[in-house]
Design a protein around this motif. Structure first.
Motif, PDB file in Angstrom:
ATOM      1  N   GLN A 264       0.885  -1.168   0.000  1.00 54.67           N
ATOM      2  CA  GLN A 264       0.000   0.000   0.000  1.00 54.67           C
ATOM      3  C   GLN A 264       0.922   1.217   0.000  1.00 54.67           C
ATOM      4  N   ASP A 265       1.311   1.693  -1.202  1.00 52.67           N
ATOM      5  CA  ASP A 265       2.389   2.681  -1.237  1.00 52.67           C
ATOM      6  C   ASP A 265       2.150   3.723  -2.328  1.00 52.67           C
ATOM      7  N   ASP A 266       1.028   4.436  -2.172  1.00 49.61           N
ATOM      8  CA  ASP A 266       0.640   5.445  -3.170  1.00 49.61           C
ATOM      9  C   ASP A 266       0.584   6.795  -2.477  1.00 49.61           C
ATOM     10  N   ILE A 267       1.749   7.397  -2.241  1.00 48.80           N
ATOM     11  CA  ILE A 267       1.796   8.611  -1.411  1.00 48.80           C
ATOM     12  C   ILE A 267       1.137   9.801  -2.086  1.00 48.80           C
ATOM     13  N   GLU A 268       1.052   9.758  -3.425  1.00 47.05           N
ATOM     14  CA  GLU A 268       0.362  10.874  -4.118  1.00 47.05           C
ATOM     15  C   GLU A 268      -1.105  10.965  -3.680  1.00 47.05           C
ATOM     16  N   ASN A 269      -1.644   9.812  -3.353  1.00 50.09           N
ATOM     17  CA  ASN A 269      -3.053   9.782  -2.915  1.00 50.09           C
ATOM     18  C   ASN A 269      -3.196   9.463  -1.433  1.00 50.09           C
ATOM     19  N   ASN A 270      -2.103   9.726  -0.689  1.00 57.23           N
ATOM     20  CA  ASN A 270      -2.136   9.489   0.765  1.00 57.23           C
ATOM     21  C   ASN A 270      -2.606   8.080   1.102  1.00 57.23           C
ATOM     22  N   ASN A 271      -2.184   7.126   0.279  1.00 53.28           N
ATOM     23  CA  ASN A 271      -2.585   5.735   0.495  1.00 53.28           C
ATOM     24  C   ASN A 271      -1.397   4.958   1.053  1.00 53.28           C
ATOM     25  N   TYR A 272      -1.457   4.699   2.354  1.00 53.89           N
ATOM     26  CA  TYR A 272      -0.376   3.976   3.046  1.00 53.89           C
ATOM     27  C   TYR A 272      -1.014   3.202   4.196  1.00 53.89           C
ATOM     28  N   PRO A 273      -0.302   2.200   4.740  1.00 61.01           N
ATOM     29  CA  PRO A 273      -0.910   1.359   5.792  1.00 61.01           C
ATOM     30  C   PRO A 273      -1.188   2.121   7.088  1.00 61.01           C
ATOM     31  N   MET A 274      -2.341   1.854   7.677  1.00 53.14           N
ATOM     32  CA  MET A 274      -2.697   2.417   8.975  1.00 53.14           C
ATOM     33  C   MET A 274      -3.510   1.387   9.761  1.00 53.14           C
ATOM     34  N   PRO A 275      -3.381   1.340  11.070  1.00 49.89           N
ATOM     35  CA  PRO A 275      -4.083   0.326  11.883  1.00 49.89           C
ATOM     36  C   PRO A 275      -5.595   0.328  11.657  1.00 49.89           C
ATOM     37  N   PHE A 276      -6.159   1.511  11.495  1.00 49.81           N
ATOM     38  CA  PHE A 276      -7.620   1.610  11.356  1.00 49.81           C
ATOM     39  C   PHE A 276      -8.113   0.762  10.179  1.00 49.81           C
ATOM     40  N   TYR A 277      -7.267   0.724   9.114  1.00 45.63           N
ATOM     41  CA  TYR A 277      -7.689  -0.001   7.890  1.00 45.63           C
ATOM     42  C   TYR A 277      -7.195  -1.441   7.877  1.00 45.63           C
ATOM     43  N   SER A 278      -6.302  -1.786   8.809  1.00 51.83           N
ATOM     44  CA  SER A 278      -5.802  -3.180   8.818  1.00 51.83           C
ATOM     45  C   SER A 278      -6.652  -4.056   9.740  1.00 51.83           C
ATOM     46  N   GLU A 279      -7.416  -3.394  10.644  1.00 53.53           N
ATOM     47  CA  GLU A 279      -8.182  -4.147  11.644  1.00 53.53           C
ATOM     48  C   GLU A 279      -9.141  -5.140  10.987  1.00 53.53           C
ATOM     49  N   GLY A 280      -9.118  -6.355  11.464  1.00 54.64           N
ATOM     50  CA  GLY A 280     -10.035  -7.382  10.961  1.00 54.64           C
ATOM     51  C   GLY A 280      -9.553  -8.072   9.704  1.00 54.64           C
ATOM     52  N   LYS A 281      -8.394  -7.659   9.192  1.00 52.07           N
ATOM     53  CA  LYS A 281      -7.835  -8.288   7.989  1.00 52.07           C
ATOM     54  C   LYS A 281      -6.630  -9.144   8.393  1.00 52.07           C
ATOM     55  N   ASP A 282      -6.271 -10.091   7.498  1.00 51.18           N
ATOM     56  CA  ASP A 282      -5.181 -11.022   7.826  1.00 51.18           C
ATOM     57  C   ASP A 282      -3.865 -10.669   7.159  1.00 51.18           C
ATOM     58  N   ASP A 283      -3.877  -9.746   6.201  1.00 47.07           N
ATOM     59  CA  ASP A 283      -2.635  -9.435   5.505  1.00 47.07           C
ATOM     60  C   ASP A 283      -1.715  -8.536   6.338  1.00 47.07           C
ATOM     61  N   VAL A 284      -0.472  -8.505   5.910  1.00 45.98           N
ATOM     62  CA  VAL A 284       0.520  -7.555   6.429  1.00 45.98           C
ATOM     63  C   VAL A 284       0.629  -6.463   5.376  1.00 45.98           C
ATOM     64  N   PHE A 285       0.414  -5.219   5.805  1.00 41.07           N
ATOM     65  CA  PHE A 285       0.357  -4.100   4.860  1.00 41.07           C
ATOM     66  C   PHE A 285       1.686  -3.343   4.907  1.00 41.07           C
ATOM     67  N   VAL A 286       2.300  -3.133   3.735  1.00 47.37           N
ATOM     68  CA  VAL A 286       3.628  -2.509   3.671  1.00 47.37           C
ATOM     69  C   VAL A 286       3.580  -1.263   2.794  1.00 47.37           C
ATOM     70  N   GLY A 287       4.116  -0.164   3.333  1.00 52.78           N
ATOM     71  CA  GLY A 287       4.149   1.079   2.560  1.00 52.78           C
ATOM     72  C   GLY A 287       5.375   1.895   2.918  1.00 52.78           C
TER      73      GLY A 287
END
Ligand code: 2RA
Length: 329
Positions: A264-287
């Protein structure tokens, strides 16, 4: 499969039951186990009611697999008793992680080392799991020389008492203090207990467990573990020095092709990993994947994951799935 869930009423125990259902794990008999004060109470799983049993009753029932999340002391006392009757234990506590004869397993990395003779298997610490899932392919390709880790850990890692303290503080109430400080306006550099050398057990777990899982004691590692007032997952800033140089595009490609990792590494659109969006998911998010311009062969990553899921319950269930799929239980 006859499955015991030891610590069935705890935070991780509840998530393990949730994950077992989500992943449609084949259960012929579910044996919920908890401390004496909960014996006889009911839990609901898949619409059915199950009565919580004692540890000894669960041993006597000889489950095929026992998923433990009941603390180190309980695991040290009871995991061997389950193993003696043929049960395979997958334990979430730190009790067996550094034992020289016990496997410390993240399925995407080293499940292939498991055998039928492994009757007590250790599930790594949550902050270790999410980090090594991302680091393992990079270590294989470029050889990690040194890691500098800063964690920003969810209050759920401390337990339900701390979650209640945070909730109370947010509404201006006082609650039983799980921490020696107020949580809701703080970043507390204190996860688990301090050791003689000034590091916390949490920080030393990152050091020791990472080396064991990656199978490389030469990796230099230092860590600072911090508790912050969020509940969705742990975040980590990781600086990596490799033995060899790398191509940044290749690093991103490698991570995006890694099982269990979402880039998750789209800084132009402020798209990066955050706990709020990882909750309840099983993946590891890298940005925030970027070269460390201050040192050659070095890279910075930002890694976020739900510490109750991939950091605990999901990794445990994935180990159980591997055992079943490979006829090891
Ligand atoms: C923590 N990793 O976050 C530890 C235990 N869950 O406190």
């Amino acid at each position: 499969m006859r499955i015991a869930v030891v610590g069935a009423t705890g935070m991780v125990g509840n998530v393990m039951l949730q994950v077992l259902k989500e992943r449609d794990f084949t259960i012929t008999e579910l044996i919920p186990v908890a401390s004496e004060r909960s014996v006889g109470k009911e839990i609901i799983y898949d619409g059915k009611s199950y009565t919580i049993v004692s540890m000894q009753n669960a041993v006597d029932m000889k489950p095929d697999v026992a998923l433990f999340s009941a603390g180190g002391g309980t695991s040290l006392e009871w995991a061997p008793k389950f193993a003696e009757v043929g049960t395979t234990v997958i334990d979430n506590s730190s009790a067996w992680r550094m034992h020289p004869e016990k496997k410390l397993v993240v399925p995407e990395i080293n499940a292939n080392a498991l055998s039928k003779t492994d009757k007590i298997i250790a599930n790594p610490n949550c902050s270790t799991i999410q980090m090594v899932v991302a680091l393992a392919p990079l270590h294989k390709k470029y050889t990690i020389k040194r890691l500098v880790i800063s964690t920003y850990q969810s209050i759920t890692g401390t337990g339900v008492k701390a979650v209640r303290q945070l909730a109370s503080e947010f509404v201006g109430e006082t609650a039983d203090m799980a921490y020696p400080h107020q949580i809701h306006k703080n970043a507390i550099p204190h996860c688990d207990v301090f050791e003689e050398d000034g590091y916390t057990k949490e920080e030393l777990k990152l050091v020791r467990e990472t080396r064991k899982i990656l199978g490389d004691d030469s990796i230099a590692i230092t860590a600072t573990a911090v508790r912050i007032p969020v509940v969705g997952g742990h975040s980590e800033s990781v600086n990596i020095e490799f033995e060899n140089d790398f191509d940044l595009k290749e690093v991103k490609q490698l991570l995006s092709e890694t099982d269990g990792v979402t880039v998750q590494d789209d800084i132009e659109n402020n798209n990066y990993p955050m706990p709020f969006y990882s909750e309840g998911k099983d993946d590891v998010f890298v940005g925030r994947i970027r070269r460390d311009l201050s040192q050659e062969n070095s890279l910075n990553l930002w890694i976020v994951s739900d510490n109750l899921r991939k950091g605990a319950a999901t990794n445990t269930v994935q180990i159980a799935e591997y055992l079943v799929d490979h006829n090891l239980v």
